[in-house]
Design a protein around this motif. Structure first.
Motif, short mmCIF file in Angstrom:
data_model
loop_
_atom_site.label_atom_id
_atom_site.label_comp_id
_atom_site.label_asym_id
_atom_site.label_seq_id
_atom_site.Cartn_x
_atom_site.Cartn_y
_atom_site.Cartn_z
N LEU A 43 0.83 -1.21 0.00
CA LEU A 43 0.00 0.00 0.00
C LEU A 43 0.86 1.26 0.00
O LEU A 43 0.59 2.22 -0.73
N TYR A 44 1.90 1.25 0.84
CA TYR A 44 2.74 2.45 0.94
C TYR A 44 3.48 2.70 -0.37
O TYR A 44 3.68 3.85 -0.77
N ALA A 45 3.87 1.63 -1.04
CA ALA A 45 4.50 1.79 -2.35
C ALA A 45 3.54 2.45 -3.33
O ALA A 45 3.95 3.31 -4.13
N ALA A 46 2.26 2.08 -3.25
CA ALA A 46 1.26 2.71 -4.12
C ALA A 46 1.10 4.19 -3.75
O ALA A 46 0.95 5.06 -4.62
N TYR A 47 1.14 4.50 -2.46
CA TYR A 47 1.03 5.88 -1.99
C TYR A 47 2.22 6.70 -2.48
O TYR A 47 2.07 7.80 -3.04
N GLU A 48 3.43 6.17 -2.27
CA GLU A 48 4.63 6.88 -2.73
C GLU A 48 4.67 7.03 -4.25
O GLU A 48 5.22 8.00 -4.77
N GLY A 49 4.06 6.06 -4.92
CA GLY A 49 4.03 6.12 -6.38
C GLY A 49 3.01 7.09 -6.94
O GLY A 49 2.89 7.23 -8.16
N GLY A 50 2.27 7.76 -6.04
CA GLY A 50 1.33 8.79 -6.48
C GLY A 50 0.01 8.26 -7.01
O GLY A 50 -0.60 8.89 -7.89
N LEU A 51 -0.45 7.12 -6.48
CA LEU A 51 -1.75 6.60 -6.91
C LEU A 51 -2.82 7.67 -6.70
O LEU A 51 -2.95 8.21 -5.59
N PRO A 52 -3.59 8.01 -7.71
CA PRO A 52 -4.60 9.07 -7.58
C PRO A 52 -5.60 8.77 -6.47
O PRO A 52 -6.02 7.62 -6.28
N GLU A 53 -5.94 9.81 -5.71
CA GLU A 53 -6.95 9.74 -4.64
C GLU A 53 -6.63 8.65 -3.62
O GLU A 53 -7.51 8.00 -3.08
N PHE A 54 -5.34 8.49 -3.32
CA PHE A 54 -4.95 7.41 -2.40
C PHE A 54 -5.61 7.60 -1.03
O PHE A 54 -6.12 6.64 -0.45
N GLN A 55 -5.59 8.83 -0.51
CA GLN A 55 -6.13 9.05 0.84
C GLN A 55 -7.59 8.65 0.94
O GLN A 55 -7.99 7.97 1.90
N SER A 56 -8.39 9.07 -0.02
CA SER A 56 -9.82 8.73 0.05
C SER A 56 -10.03 7.23 -0.08
O SER A 56 -10.90 6.64 0.59
N LYS A 57 -9.25 6.58 -0.93
CA LYS A 57 -9.35 5.12 -1.07
C LYS A 57 -8.94 4.43 0.23
O LYS A 57 -9.55 3.43 0.65
N TYR A 58 -7.91 4.97 0.88
CA TYR A 58 -7.44 4.39 2.13
C TYR A 58 -8.52 4.51 3.22
O TYR A 58 -8.80 3.55 3.94
N PHE A 59 -9.13 5.68 3.33
CA PHE A 59 -10.19 5.86 4.33
C PHE A 59 -11.39 4.97 4.02
O PHE A 59 -12.05 4.47 4.94
N ASP A 60 -11.70 4.76 2.76
CA ASP A 60 -12.78 3.84 2.40
C ASP A 60 -12.45 2.42 2.87
O ASP A 60 -13.34 1.70 3.34
N LEU A 61 -11.19 2.03 2.72
CA LEU A 61 -10.77 0.70 3.17
C LEU A 61 -10.99 0.56 4.68
O LEU A 61 -11.54 -0.45 5.15
N LEU A 62 -10.58 1.58 5.45
CA LEU A 62 -10.74 1.51 6.91
C LEU A 62 -12.21 1.51 7.30
O LEU A 62 -12.63 0.76 8.20
#
Length: 616
Positions: free
Chosen positions: A553-572
């Motif tokens: 997941l962190y690799a995807a975040y560092e790689g600039g995956l669009p809207e990572f934060q909102s996707k992460y909060f949806d997961l939680l």
């Protein structure tokens, strides 16, 4: 899916070196917060507690009267009512046991607290025996009827993931009478042996250089800068574990046999099956994780510990060197206000929302951080129930590793707060996903600290500390998992002597730690104090699963995956409402792909690469 006799807590963080310095002066770290449990109940004799106990008794009786023998004929709307009433019972029982359990873990040596927990556990077990019919009868509903009711627009469709998981137990379900017996018997079975283990370990004392220390204080010595003191701690641990080896062997023999008997009656194909089912994870996914990690031992732990031996100027490491600080690492105590600011700033750097969710833990009595005699060791975050809020337990000593533990447990707490919106039945996250937010919170804090240092020695210490934490979470936990697999397989062949269990332990320790180590006489007994083996068989692979998942997941975040934060909060926020495959799809990840785990392990390799480059 019946309400358990004991509502288990998230097991202790796998940093078995977190410590409670009983018998030693506690450093001044500022005012450390205590729990305020009044959000659960004002006091053990509070009328609100009696009110809820009486309400639980009535609710269980009314539920059985209204629904026993009728589940198959319920309309979608009536089934929704049934499920929601069941959920309310779950909330009542969980609230009561959370209060009793949290008070107990504040002081496990207090007889009154232990009695309250035992008495309430007995009463709730008696009351909820009336609910045993629910899962049995529910699983007898024909598939066509089940699908009809759980897809109807006016029915309980949103709860379908919970009951899909429950119906996965259908092949292993016993008769109504036997299920009721197992439910009633639980308080004198595993739960009783769990308490014996807890109270025994809490009461152990160790003589170290003229001081009398508790277990956690002695474990804490294994991270001391003074090698002689580390050795003294390790030898004291070995001596006491050896003196108590027969009792610990009896506990493990009994629990493994009890599990084997129940598994045999349920026709479980393996001792691990029940854990995989509860985690909603396929056995082949766990096997792929296990195989990826064991194949990586030479590239990870073996390689790192050879580096560490070089840093310490040793031909071979001893067990008391495994988590030793680096010689260049200056001892530093971090006061509580700085720890709070460090973690909240790191969380805010990812998203202000993350810091806002964590802040009430500090301000509203949701953390018990101080060191106290009899307090449970290590750290955990307990979600209590979705109508209240989580509580975090720490044993904060001001070490940099303790700051990472704070970040870890706050991650759990934030996850539990976000998932609470799903309601009691859907909020609970399978163990394989339960470590996601905690490990991610650690990673955010570590990356923030790393970005803020320009000193080479400090950077090296931070990287080494992170690598050791990751090895403890991935390599060590998979070695623990292999030990449990071997233990249960061997117990199926007959009673195990202490020497038998010791040999199983050493077989996985040598394999996982590598040729940089030689093992002192007595280390073979160090399996005795690990609580996971007693409380939650086969739990431990969830830590490695979570670490690998977060690295990807962190690799995807560092790689600039669009809207990572909102996707992460949806997961939680999804809690346990979705399968891991569905939750990871927005990130382009798939845990069933064996290559997935190599991505996570490559992050650890990258940190070791950087440490090796610093030697040039």
């Amino acid at each position: 899916m019946t309400i358990p006799a004991y509502n288990p807590f998230n097991p202790i963080l796998p940093r078995d070196e977190n410590a409670l310095p009983v018998g030693r002066e506690v450093p001044d770290l500022g005012r450390l917060p205590d729990w305020d449990l009044t959000d659960l109940y004002p006091a053990p004799d509070a009328p609100e507690l009696k009110r809820d106990l009486d309400a639980l008794e009535r609710a269980c009786a009314d539920f059985a009267r209204d629904f026993e023998g009728r589940l198959v004929s319920l309309s979608p709307a009536k089934m929704l009512d049934c499920v929601e009433r069941y959920q309310q019972i779950d909330v009542l029982a969980g609230r009561i046991m959370s209060y009793a359990g949290l008070r107990y873990y504040q002081n496990t040596t207090d007889a009154a607290r232990a009695k309250l927990m035992g008495d309430l556990q007995d009463r709730i077990t008696n009351d909820t025996t009336k609910l045993v019919f629910f899962s049995l009868e529910f699983n007898a509903i024909p598939d066509a009827r089940y699908n009809e009711v759980f897809t109807a627009p006016d029915g309980p469709a949103r709860y379908k993931p919970v009951f899909d998981r429950m119906r996965a137990m259908r092949p292993y379900q016993l008769s109504d009478e036997l299920e009721r017996f197992l439910h009633d018997n639980s308080v004198v079975g595993a739960a009783a042996w769990n308490r014996l283990f807890d109270e025994t370990t809490a009461g152990l004392t160790f003589q170290v250089e003229g001081e009398t220390l508790g277990l956690e204080a002695t474990l804490n010595l294994l991270t001391d800068h003074d090698r002689a003191r580390r050795e003294a701690g390790a030898r004291a641990l070995a001596a006491v574990f050896e003196n108590n080896i027969k009792l610990f062997s009896r506990i493990h023999n009994t629990l493994a046999k009890e599990k084997a008997i129940e598994d045999k009656w349920r026709k479980m194909p393996s001792p691990q099956t029940a854990r995989h089912l509860s985690n909603h994870v396929e056995p082949e996914v766990v096997e792929a994780l296990r195989n990826a990690v064991t194949a990586a031992y030479p590239r990870l732990s073996h390689r790192y510990y050879r580096l560490k031996a070089k840093w310490l100027g040793l031909d071979k490491l001893q067990v008391w060197d495994r988590n030793a600080p680096l010689p260049t690492e200056a001892p530093r105590l971090i006061a509580w206000p700085e720890a709070r600011a460090t973690v909240l700033d790191a969380y805010a750097g990812f998203s202000p929302k993350l810091a806002e969710l964590a802040e009430p833990f500090f301000d509203q009595g949701w953390i018990d951080a101080g060191v106290k005699p009899g307090k449970a060791p290590g750290a955990f975050a307990h979600p209590t129930v979705t109508t209240v809020h989580p509580y975090v337990l720490l044993n904060y000593l001001g070490k940099p590793r303790d700051v990472m533990t704070l970040a870890h447990e706050l991650g759990h707490g934030v996850h539990q707060r976000m998932a609470a919106g799903q309601g009691e039945l859907l909020a609970s996250t399978p163990l394989t996903l339960a470590e996601t937010a905690s490990v991610f919170g650690e990673m955010l804090t570590f990356r923030a600290l790393l970005a803020g240092t320009t000193d080479k020695a400090e950077r090296k210490a931070l990287l080494a500390g992170k690598v050791e934490d990751m090895i403890n979470t991935v390599v060590r936990q998979i070695a623990f998992y292999d030990f449990e697999c071997k233990l249960h397989a061997a117990r199926a062949e007959g009673e195990l002597t202490p020497e038998d269990i010791n040999a199983l332990w050493m077989s996985v320790q040598g394999e996982s730690l590598g040729d940089a180590f030689e093992f002192m006489p007595g280390y073979e007994t160090f399996w005795t104090y690990v609580p996971h083996f007693v409380h939650s068989p086969f739990y431990v692979y969830a830590y490695a699963f979570g670490d690998g998942l977060v690295n990807a997941l962190y690799a995807a975040y560092e790689g600039g995956l669009p809207e990572f934060q909102s996707k992460y909060f949806d997961l939680l926020a999804a809690g346990g409402s979705k399968h891991h495959k569905e939750l990871l799809a927005p990130f382009g990840l798939d845990a069933s792909d064996p290559a997935f785990w190599d991505k996570g392990l490559s992050m650890i390799e990258g940190f070791i690469d950087e440490l090796e480059a610093m030697e040039d």
